[in-house]
Motif scaffolding. Sequence first.
Motif, PDB file in Angstrom:
ATOM      1  N   ILE A  30       0.824  -1.324  -0.401  1.00  0.00           N
ATOM      2  CA  ILE A  30      -0.197  -0.602   0.165  1.00  0.00           C
ATOM      3  C   ILE A  30       0.826   1.314  -0.260  1.00  0.00           C
ATOM      4  O   ILE A  30       0.759   2.002  -0.294  1.00  0.00           O
ATOM      5  N   ILE A  31       1.880   1.044   0.981  1.00  0.00           N
ATOM      6  CA  ILE A  31       3.029   2.749   1.085  1.00  0.00           C
ATOM      7  C   ILE A  31       3.490   2.717  -0.359  1.00  0.00           C
ATOM      8  O   ILE A  31       3.759   3.613  -1.373  1.00  0.00           O
ATOM      9  N   GLU A  32       3.707   1.409  -1.479  1.00  0.00           N
ATOM     10  CA  GLU A  32       4.145   1.143  -2.024  1.00  0.00           C
ATOM     11  C   GLU A  32       3.612   2.416  -2.977  1.00  0.00           C
ATOM     12  O   GLU A  32       4.105   2.650  -4.170  1.00  0.00           O
ATOM     13  N   ALA A  33       2.201   1.692  -3.205  1.00  0.00           N
ATOM     14  CA  ALA A  33       0.767   2.551  -4.594  1.00  0.00           C
ATOM     15  C   ALA A  33       1.568   3.606  -3.688  1.00  0.00           C
ATOM     16  O   ALA A  33       1.235   4.673  -5.065  1.00  0.00           O
ATOM     17  N   ALA A  34       1.276   3.893  -2.946  1.00  0.00           N
ATOM     18  CA  ALA A  34       1.615   5.834  -2.308  1.00  0.00           C
ATOM     19  C   ALA A  34       2.751   7.086  -2.962  1.00  0.00           C
ATOM     20  O   ALA A  34       3.231   7.548  -3.127  1.00  0.00           O
ATOM     21  N   ARG A  35       3.805   5.947  -2.072  1.00  0.00           N
ATOM     22  CA  ARG A  35       4.969   6.317  -3.131  1.00  0.00           C
ATOM     23  C   ARG A  35       5.314   6.840  -4.364  1.00  0.00           C
ATOM     24  O   ARG A  35       6.071   7.345  -4.841  1.00  0.00           O
ATOM     25  N   LEU A  36       4.709   5.818  -5.808  1.00  0.00           N
ATOM     26  CA  LEU A  36       4.392   5.769  -7.152  1.00  0.00           C
ATOM     27  C   LEU A  36       3.472   7.002  -7.477  1.00  0.00           C
ATOM     28  O   LEU A  36       3.376   6.335  -8.758  1.00  0.00           O
ATOM     29  N   ALA A  37       2.874   7.227  -6.726  1.00  0.00           N
ATOM     30  CA  ALA A  37       1.771   8.422  -7.294  1.00  0.00           C
ATOM     31  C   ALA A  37       2.491   9.607  -8.182  1.00  0.00           C
ATOM     32  O   ALA A  37       3.215  10.308  -7.266  1.00  0.00           O
ATOM     33  N   PRO A  38       1.527  10.026  -8.573  1.00  0.00           N
ATOM     34  CA  PRO A  38       2.383  11.093  -9.504  1.00  0.00           C
ATOM     35  C   PRO A  38       2.093  12.286  -8.600  1.00  0.00           C
ATOM     36  O   PRO A  38       0.906  11.994  -7.969  1.00  0.00           O
ATOM     37  N   SER A  39       2.489  12.643  -8.749  1.00  0.00           N
ATOM     38  CA  SER A  39       2.521  14.735  -8.597  1.00  0.00           C
ATOM     39  C   SER A  39       3.422  15.827  -9.296  1.00  0.00           C
ATOM     40  O   SER A  39       3.749  15.358 -10.268  1.00  0.00           O
ATOM     41  N   ALA A  40       2.925  17.208  -8.574  1.00  0.00           N
ATOM     42  CA  ALA A  40       3.289  18.802  -9.793  1.00  0.00           C
ATOM     43  C   ALA A  40       4.723  17.997  -9.979  1.00  0.00           C
ATOM     44  O   ALA A  40       5.160  18.463  -8.899  1.00  0.00           O
ATOM     45  N   CYS A  41       5.065  18.676 -11.009  1.00  0.00           N
ATOM     46  CA  CYS A  41       6.837  18.428 -10.939  1.00  0.00           C
ATOM     47  C   CYS A  41       6.906  17.423 -10.116  1.00  0.00           C
ATOM     48  O   CYS A  41       8.616  17.839  -9.960  1.00  0.00           O
ATOM     49  N   ASN A  42       6.990  16.299  -9.990  1.00  0.00           N
ATOM     50  CA  ASN A  42       7.606  15.297  -9.532  1.00  0.00           C
ATOM     51  C   ASN A  42       7.989  15.918  -7.716  1.00  0.00           C
ATOM     52  O   ASN A  42       8.980  15.506  -7.455  1.00  0.00           O
ATOM     53  N   SER A  43       7.179  16.619  -7.251  1.00  0.00           N
ATOM     54  CA  SER A  43       7.562  16.903  -5.742  1.00  0.00           C
ATOM     55  C   SER A  43       7.813  16.131  -4.871  1.00  0.00           C
ATOM     56  O   SER A  43       8.149  16.501  -3.420  1.00  0.00           O
ATOM     57  N   GLN A  44       6.831  15.219  -4.583  1.00  0.00           N
ATOM     58  CA  GLN A  44       6.198  14.558  -4.408  1.00  0.00           C
ATOM     59  C   GLN A  44       6.143  14.499  -2.399  1.00  0.00           C
ATOM     60  O   GLN A  44       6.907  13.938  -1.572  1.00  0.00           O
ATOM     61  N   PRO A  45       5.547  15.618  -2.920  1.00  0.00           N
ATOM     62  CA  PRO A  45       5.275  16.814  -1.291  1.00  0.00           C
ATOM     63  C   PRO A  45       4.666  15.650   0.033  1.00  0.00           C
ATOM     64  O   PRO A  45       3.906  16.383   0.573  1.00  0.00           O
ATOM     65  N   TRP A  46       5.362  14.480   0.218  1.00  0.00           N
ATOM     66  CA  TRP A  46       3.763  13.329   1.043  1.00  0.00           C
ATOM     67  C   TRP A  46       5.249  12.936   2.490  1.00  0.00           C
ATOM     68  O   TRP A  46       6.299  12.553   1.765  1.00  0.00           O
ATOM     69  N   HIS A  47       4.652  12.646   3.470  1.00  0.00           N
ATOM     70  CA  HIS A  47       5.310  11.456   4.802  1.00  0.00           C
ATOM     71  C   HIS A  47       4.608  10.648   4.957  1.00  0.00           C
ATOM     72  O   HIS A  47       3.296  11.389   5.000  1.00  0.00           O
ATOM     73  N   PHE A  48       4.859   9.648   5.376  1.00  0.00           N
ATOM     74  CA  PHE A  48       3.664   8.851   5.660  1.00  0.00           C
ATOM     75  C   PHE A  48       4.204   7.561   7.257  1.00  0.00           C
ATOM     76  O   PHE A  48       4.665   7.705   6.942  1.00  0.00           O
ATOM     77  N   ILE A  49       3.353   8.394   7.924  1.00  0.00           N
ATOM     78  CA  ILE A  49       3.223   7.851   9.017  1.00  0.00           C
ATOM     79  C   ILE A  49       2.732   6.430   9.407  1.00  0.00           C
ATOM     80  O   ILE A  49       1.414   7.041   9.593  1.00  0.00           O
ATOM     81  N   VAL A  50       2.760   5.017   9.206  1.00  0.00           N
ATOM     82  CA  VAL A  50       2.523   3.992   9.219  1.00  0.00           C
ATOM     83  C   VAL A  50       2.299   3.825  11.013  1.00  0.00           C
ATOM     84  O   VAL A  50       3.355   3.785  11.975  1.00  0.00           O
ATOM     85  N   VAL A  51       0.523   3.879  11.283  1.00  0.00           N
ATOM     86  CA  VAL A  51       0.888   3.822  13.109  1.00  0.00           C
ATOM     87  C   VAL A  51      -0.050   2.109  13.112  1.00  0.00           C
ATOM     88  O   VAL A  51      -1.024   2.485  12.481  1.00  0.00           O
ATOM     89  N   ASN A  52       0.960   1.626  14.017  1.00  0.00           N
ATOM     90  CA  ASN A  52       0.378  -0.135  14.702  1.00  0.00           C
ATOM     91  C   ASN A  52       0.318  -0.387  15.379  1.00  0.00           C
ATOM     92  O   ASN A  52       0.062  -1.895  15.957  1.00  0.00           O
ATOM     93  N   GLU A  53       1.609   0.355  16.161  1.00  0.00           N
ATOM     94  CA  GLU A  53       1.067  -0.384  17.354  1.00  0.00           C
ATOM     95  C   GLU A  53       0.305  -0.121  18.195  1.00  0.00           C
ATOM     96  O   GLU A  53      -0.318   1.352  18.348  1.00  0.00           O
ATOM     97  N   PRO A  54      -0.252  -1.403  18.954  1.00  0.00           N
ATOM     98  CA  PRO A  54      -2.106  -1.005  19.391  1.00  0.00           C
ATOM     99  C   PRO A  54      -2.259   0.537  20.758  1.00  0.00           C
ATOM    100  O   PRO A  54      -2.908   1.025  20.502  1.00  0.00           O
ATOM    101  N   GLU A  55      -1.415   0.315  21.654  1.00  0.00           N
ATOM    102  CA  GLU A  55      -1.416   1.589  22.354  1.00  0.00           C
ATOM    103  C   GLU A  55      -1.919   2.807  21.577  1.00  0.00           C
ATOM    104  O   GLU A  55      -3.339   3.582  21.641  1.00  0.00           O
ATOM    105  N   LEU A  56      -0.437   3.249  20.871  1.00  0.00           N
ATOM    106  CA  LEU A  56      -0.443   4.149  19.891  1.00  0.00           C
ATOM    107  C   LEU A  56      -1.723   4.872  19.252  1.00  0.00           C
ATOM    108  O   LEU A  56      -1.935   5.703  18.836  1.00  0.00           O
TER     109      LEU A  56
END
Length: 181
Positions: A30-56
């Motif tokens: 899923i993250i790979e699909a997001a990483r490959l998404a197109p963006s204006a001028c290839n700027s890739q203005p994203w950072h993804f944080i996967v939160v899967n630790e139950p308490e957090l």
Amino acid sequence: MDFLELVNKRQSTRKYDSSRNVEPEKISRIIEAARLAPSACNSQPWHFIVVNEPELKNKVADAASARLLGMNHFTKQAPVHIVVVEEKVNLSSSIGGIIKNKEFALLDLGIAAAHITLAAESEGLGSCILGWFNETKIKKLLNIPDSKRVILDIIIGYPAETTRNKKRKTTNEILSYNTYK
């Protein structure tokens, strides 16, 4: 399934099977699909944080629900939150955005979010894009700098119910050719 089947099946899931965790390899795809998404001028203005630790994850879910308005109380059921942080665009995208009066970074983040939700659906998972959350709390929980914006929280997990029938406008209501009508 073909692409239109995938799009038709994808919905905002609000009931999750809280007894099932999402496999790490599915999150990676899923993250790979997001990483490959197109963006204006290839700027890739994203950072993804996967939160899967139950308490957090539960603390992030609390930051996404509003008791007074009764919003997003289902978020604790989902075992994964993908928090989408806006990063700076590159110079070309920045100048283009100023000239054209467009928020290219937000458009790009929307495209990445669509990739995330469609990739989740293709993995047999449900998802829901949340824009309503306490940004200050999420930043504090996840150590996100004050200078950054948290744009979305996308929850992911195994759906607890089947797909609903979509209620959408007809094609005639949303489409015209060669002129606006």
